[in-house]
Design a protein around this motif. Structure first.
Motif, PDB file in Angstrom:
ATOM      1  N   LEU B  60     -18.635  48.045 -42.212  1.00 23.27           N
ATOM      2  CA  LEU B  60     -18.400  47.165 -43.354  1.00 23.27           C
ATOM      3  C   LEU B  60     -18.961  45.762 -43.116  1.00 23.27           C
ATOM      4  CD1 LEU B  60     -16.962  46.785 -46.116  1.00 23.27           C
ATOM      5  CD2 LEU B  60     -14.898  46.212 -44.833  1.00 23.27           C
ATOM      6  N   TYR B  61     -18.707  45.219 -41.932  1.00 19.27           N
ATOM      7  CA  TYR B  61     -19.041  43.815 -41.683  1.00 19.27           C
ATOM      8  C   TYR B  61     -20.328  43.602 -40.889  1.00 19.27           C
ATOM      9  CZ  TYR B  61     -14.366  42.660 -43.393  1.00 19.27           C
ATOM     10  OH  TYR B  61     -13.244  42.517 -44.168  1.00 19.27           O
ATOM     11  N   ARG B  62     -20.786  44.606 -40.185  1.00 14.81           N
ATOM     12  CA  ARG B  62     -21.974  44.508 -39.338  1.00 14.81           C
ATOM     13  C   ARG B  62     -21.956  43.238 -38.470  1.00 14.81           C
ATOM     14  NH1 ARG B  62     -25.839  48.330 -40.638  1.00 14.81           N
ATOM     15  NH2 ARG B  62     -26.635  47.739 -38.613  1.00 14.81           N
ATOM     16  N   PRO B  63     -20.970  43.087 -37.620  1.00 19.72           N
ATOM     17  CA  PRO B  63     -20.885  41.883 -36.786  1.00 19.72           C
ATOM     18  C   PRO B  63     -22.013  41.814 -35.759  1.00 19.72           C
ATOM     19  CG  PRO B  63     -19.357  43.551 -36.017  1.00 19.72           C
ATOM     20  CD  PRO B  63     -19.944  44.082 -37.298  1.00 19.72           C
ATOM     21  N   ASP B  64     -22.268  40.616 -35.283  1.00 17.27           N
ATOM     22  CA  ASP B  64     -23.291  40.458 -34.234  1.00 17.27           C
ATOM     23  C   ASP B  64     -22.804  41.061 -32.924  1.00 17.27           C
ATOM     24  OD1 ASP B  64     -25.119  38.938 -35.846  1.00 17.27           O
ATOM     25  OD2 ASP B  64     -23.724  37.259 -35.668  1.00 17.27           O
ATOM     26  N   VAL B  65     -21.512  40.916 -32.664  1.00 18.87           N
ATOM     27  CA  VAL B  65     -20.951  41.367 -31.383  1.00 18.87           C
ATOM     28  C   VAL B  65     -19.581  42.017 -31.626  1.00 18.87           C
ATOM     29  CG1 VAL B  65     -20.076  40.589 -29.116  1.00 18.87           C
ATOM     30  CG2 VAL B  65     -22.084  39.490 -30.110  1.00 18.87           C
ATOM     31  N   VAL B  66     -19.277  43.044 -30.833  1.00 15.83           N
ATOM     32  CA  VAL B  66     -17.950  43.659 -30.858  1.00 15.83           C
ATOM     33  C   VAL B  66     -17.302  43.438 -29.495  1.00 15.83           C
ATOM     34  CG1 VAL B  66     -16.641  45.803 -31.165  1.00 15.83           C
ATOM     35  CG2 VAL B  66     -18.784  45.468 -32.427  1.00 15.83           C
ATOM     36  N   LEU B  67     -16.089  42.885 -29.493  1.00 17.29           N
ATOM     37  CA  LEU B  67     -15.295  42.810 -28.256  1.00 17.29           C
ATOM     38  C   LEU B  67     -14.322  43.973 -28.306  1.00 17.29           C
ATOM     39  CD1 LEU B  67     -14.320  39.032 -27.825  1.00 17.29           C
ATOM     40  CD2 LEU B  67     -15.857  40.372 -26.388  1.00 17.29           C
ATOM     41  N   MET B  95     -17.185  45.377 -23.627  1.00 15.45           N
ATOM     42  CA  MET B  95     -15.872  45.943 -23.346  1.00 15.45           C
ATOM     43  C   MET B  95     -14.987  44.839 -22.741  1.00 15.45           C
ATOM     44  SD  MET B  95     -16.815  48.826 -24.425  1.00 15.45           S
ATOM     45  CE  MET B  95     -15.351  49.852 -24.324  1.00 15.45           C
ATOM     46  N   CYS B  96     -13.748  44.789 -23.175  1.00 15.55           N
ATOM     47  CA  CYS B  96     -12.800  43.789 -22.652  1.00 15.55           C
ATOM     48  C   CYS B  96     -11.504  44.528 -22.363  1.00 15.55           C
ATOM     49  CB  CYS B  96     -12.594  42.694 -23.683  1.00 15.55           C
ATOM     50  SG  CYS B  96     -11.561  41.352 -23.074  1.00 15.55           S
ATOM     51  N   SER B  97     -11.304  44.868 -21.099  1.00 15.66           N
ATOM     52  CA  SER B  97     -10.204  45.772 -20.737  1.00 15.66           C
ATOM     53  C   SER B  97      -9.500  45.320 -19.464  1.00 15.66           C
ATOM     54  CB  SER B  97     -10.797  47.173 -20.527  1.00 15.66           C
ATOM     55  OG  SER B  97      -9.827  48.032 -19.984  1.00 15.66           O
ATOM     56  N   ALA B  98      -8.254  45.768 -19.324  1.00 15.37           N
ATOM     57  CA  ALA B  98      -7.528  45.517 -18.076  1.00 15.37           C
ATOM     58  C   ALA B  98      -7.905  46.536 -17.008  1.00 15.37           C
ATOM     59  CB  ALA B  98      -6.028  45.565 -18.333  1.00 15.37           C
ATOM     60  N   LEU B 111     -23.070  54.278 -21.647  1.00 15.20           N
ATOM     61  CA  LEU B 111     -22.999  54.646 -23.066  1.00 15.20           C
ATOM     62  C   LEU B 111     -23.599  53.578 -23.981  1.00 15.20           C
ATOM     63  CD1 LEU B 111     -19.429  56.251 -23.311  1.00 15.20           C
ATOM     64  CD2 LEU B 111     -21.618  57.404 -23.642  1.00 15.20           C
ATOM     65  N   GLY B 112     -23.868  52.406 -23.421  1.00 11.70           N
ATOM     66  CA  GLY B 112     -24.526  51.379 -24.232  1.00 11.70           C
ATOM     67  C   GLY B 112     -23.787  50.064 -24.346  1.00 11.70           C
ATOM     68  N   ALA B 113     -22.653  49.912 -23.665  1.00  8.28           N
ATOM     69  CA  ALA B 113     -21.971  48.608 -23.684  1.00  8.28           C
ATOM     70  C   ALA B 113     -22.879  47.587 -23.001  1.00  8.28           C
ATOM     71  CB  ALA B 113     -20.634  48.691 -22.960  1.00  8.28           C
ATOM     72  N   LYS B 114     -22.894  46.373 -23.537  1.00 11.53           N
ATOM     73  CA  LYS B 114     -23.788  45.342 -22.990  1.00 11.53           C
ATOM     74  C   LYS B 114     -23.139  44.554 -21.858  1.00 11.53           C
ATOM     75  CE  LYS B 114     -26.793  46.306 -26.212  1.00 11.53           C
ATOM     76  NZ  LYS B 114     -27.729  47.397 -25.896  1.00 11.53           N
ATOM     77  N   ASP B 115     -21.833  44.566 -21.802  1.00 16.11           N
ATOM     78  CA  ASP B 115     -21.144  43.841 -20.721  1.00 16.11           C
ATOM     79  C   ASP B 115     -19.730  44.407 -20.610  1.00 16.11           C
ATOM     80  OD1 ASP B 115     -20.739  42.052 -18.658  1.00 16.11           O
ATOM     81  OD2 ASP B 115     -20.847  40.251 -19.885  1.00 16.11           O
ATOM     82  N   TYR B 116     -19.042  44.040 -19.540  1.00 16.51           N
ATOM     83  CA  TYR B 116     -17.680  44.542 -19.287  1.00 16.51           C
ATOM     84  C   TYR B 116     -16.884  43.395 -18.704  1.00 16.51           C
ATOM     85  CZ  TYR B 116     -14.221  48.171 -18.012  1.00 16.51           C
ATOM     86  OH  TYR B 116     -13.095  48.965 -17.917  1.00 16.51           O
ATOM     87  N   ILE B 127     -17.114  33.594 -23.589  1.00 14.48           N
ATOM     88  CA  ILE B 127     -18.140  32.855 -24.345  1.00 14.48           C
ATOM     89  C   ILE B 127     -19.520  33.077 -23.750  1.00 14.48           C
ATOM     90  CG2 ILE B 127     -18.915  30.498 -24.887  1.00 14.48           C
ATOM     91  CD1 ILE B 127     -15.800  29.889 -25.121  1.00 14.48           C
ATOM     92  N   SER B 128     -19.610  32.989 -22.431  1.00 19.20           N
ATOM     93  CA  SER B 128     -20.949  33.162 -21.827  1.00 19.20           C
ATOM     94  C   SER B 128     -21.437  34.594 -21.989  1.00 19.20           C
ATOM     95  CB  SER B 128     -20.952  32.735 -20.359  1.00 19.20           C
ATOM     96  OG  SER B 128     -20.096  33.561 -19.621  1.00 19.20           O
ATOM     97  N   SER B 129     -20.533  35.544 -21.982  1.00 21.92           N
ATOM     98  CA  SER B 129     -20.958  36.930 -22.166  1.00 21.92           C
ATOM     99  C   SER B 129     -21.505  37.143 -23.577  1.00 21.92           C
ATOM    100  CB  SER B 129     -19.775  37.883 -21.914  1.00 21.92           C
ATOM    101  OG  SER B 129     -20.147  39.202 -22.195  1.00 21.92           O
ATOM    102  N   ILE B 130     -20.823  36.595 -24.568  1.00 26.66           N
ATOM    103  CA  ILE B 130     -21.313  36.752 -25.950  1.00 26.66           C
ATOM    104  C   ILE B 130     -22.671  36.073 -26.104  1.00 26.66           C
ATOM    105  CG2 ILE B 130     -20.880  36.120 -28.362  1.00 26.66           C
ATOM    106  CD1 ILE B 130     -17.892  36.498 -27.820  1.00 26.66           C
ATOM    107  N   ARG B 131     -22.781  34.882 -25.565  1.00 28.22           N
ATOM    108  CA  ARG B 131     -24.076  34.177 -25.691  1.00 28.22           C
ATOM    109  C   ARG B 131     -25.189  34.963 -24.996  1.00 28.22           C
ATOM    110  NH1 ARG B 131     -22.958  29.818 -28.274  1.00 28.22           N
ATOM    111  NH2 ARG B 131     -21.145  28.510 -27.825  1.00 28.22           N
ATOM    112  N   MET B 132     -24.868  35.506 -23.833  1.00 30.76           N
ATOM    113  CA  MET B 132     -25.866  36.268 -23.084  1.00 30.76           C
ATOM    114  C   MET B 132     -26.304  37.506 -23.869  1.00 30.76           C
ATOM    115  SD  MET B 132     -25.941  39.211 -20.926  1.00 30.76           S
ATOM    116  CE  MET B 132     -24.298  39.472 -20.318  1.00 30.76           C
ATOM    117  N   VAL B 133     -25.335  38.202 -24.430  1.00 24.74           N
ATOM    118  CA  VAL B 133     -25.624  39.442 -25.149  1.00 24.74           C
ATOM    119  C   VAL B 133     -26.420  39.157 -26.427  1.00 24.74           C
ATOM    120  CG1 VAL B 133     -24.453  41.191 -26.556  1.00 24.74           C
ATOM    121  CG2 VAL B 133     -23.747  40.812 -24.208  1.00 24.74           C
TER     122      VAL B 133
END
Lengths: 220, 139
Positions: B60-67, B95-98, B111-116, B127-133
């Motif tokens: 629906l929203y086509r965001p630039d990034v998904v956390l 991915m943002c996980s415990a 599977l294609g995640a850009k960062d963890y 913030i730096s991860s989003i900017r990097m991605v």
């Protein structure tokens, strides 16, 4: 005395005694709790002490839930290569004190104290359980993950029943174990129980894996 | 909140970087939103509580990034990641996980995640991860 059959031996030597296994698991539990506490402490920005780590047969009478008629708990299942349950529990009064520590902007967002409490405890339990199972997974070469948390505000007996459900039907000699630790959160001082109920096969797989990867845990 | 029609993909035009926050725990969603709102060029465009909702809101929203969290009810973050990559191979999922297990990290990245990123979330890392991605996607 006859030698133990080959199938009862592990790569590290003969099958250890139940006492040696429990002692090794207690050391593994201490390691897991240290890592978990570090994360939760960072989340809450307060120091947390670990007050003991014990491994006993999985008997309901040994689970030291708050004596209050109603305790607050978060229950998580263990999934992956073994089963079991994890529990984080404290008194309602302790939970309310803890909730006071939530960041002000979070309390503004969730003005209902019970909802605020639930959200805070579920996140704490998730962080704690994930880190705890990370340690068990890495040390034992097993894939262990938590399920999403379930919040319970109920009499202690109901919490205990839910916690021990994965062990129902198992015999007293199955090797099922109860792993307990207490955490003391400072300022305000809140005492919290963290427990795991592990079926006998989970105990066997975890202890065998740990003996292979970290045999020093099992040295007497 | 922006409407889906107002959204594009590029972050080079001066518009805000849009982020979809996916986590079953409201505490985490609030914490992540607070972190992102400190940056003038980030916008939390939507939130989702599980993988199924995440996929719907992404479309629906086509965001630039998904956390994306991992342990969630209904559909976990790994399955949702798989679906998102299948729908949009260019999607940027962090991915943002415990969960800090090496195998989980490897699975997510393969599977294609850009960062963890490990929880609890630290503002600078998020913030730096989003900017990097985002900047890597513009190369």
């Amino acid at each position: 005395m006859k030698a133990a059959p080959r199938r009862n031996r592990t790569a590290s030597g003969p099958t250890p005694s139940r006492a040696a296994t429990d002692a090794g698991l207690a050391r593994l539990l201490e390691l897991a709790m240290r890592n978990s506490v570090e994360k939760v402490s960072a989340m809450l920005q307060i120091p947390i002490l670990i007050d003991g780590a014990t491994v006993t047969p999985a008997a309901a009478g040994l689970l030291e839930l708050p004596a209050a008629a109603s305790c607050v708990a978060v229950l998580l299942g263990i999934r992956g290569e073994t089963g079991g349950n994890l529990l984080m529990s404290l008194t309602q009064a302790g939970a309310s004190e803890l909730c006071e520590m939530a960041p002000p902007e979070f309390k503004e967002f969730m003005p209902d104290p019970q909802e605020c409490l639930r959200a805070l405890l579920e996140e704490m339990a998730n962080l704690l359980a994930s880190t705890y199972l990370d340690v068990f997974s890495e040390v034992c070469s097993l894939r262990l993950l938590p399920t999403p948390p379930s919040f319970l505000a109920a009499p202690s007996a109901e919490v205990s029943d839910a916690f021990f459900a994965p062990l129902s039907g198992s015999s007293p000699t199955s090797g099922a174990r109860l792993l307990c630790s207490h955490l003391v959160l400072r300022a305000p001082q809140v005492r919290m129980l963290v427990a795991a109920a592990l079926p006998g096969d989970a105990v066997r797989r975890i202890s065998e894996g740990a003996r292979r990867c970290m045999p020093e845990l099992f040295l007497t | 909140m922006s409407t889906p029609q107002s959204l594009g993909r590029t972050a080079a035009t001066g518009r805000k970087t849009t982020v979809l926050v996916v986590d079953d725990a409201i505490y985490s969603r609030v914490a992540l939103r607070r972190i992102l709102e400190t940056e003038a060029d980030f916008e939390v465009i939507a939130e989702a509580e599980n993988g199924v909702e995440a996929v719907k809101k992404y479309k629906l929203y086509r965001p630039d990034v998904v956390l994306m969290d991992i342990v969630m009810p209904e559909q976990d973050g790994i399955e949702a990641l798989r679906e998102l990559v299948s729908f949009d191979p260019e999607c940027r999922v962090i991915m943002c996980s415990a969960i800090g297990q090496e195998k989980m990290l490897t699975t997510a990245i393969s599977l294609g995640a850009k960062d963890y990123i490990l929880k609890p979330p630290v503002a600078d890392k998020i913030i730096s991860s989003i900017r990097m991605v985002v900047s890597a996607g513009m190369d």
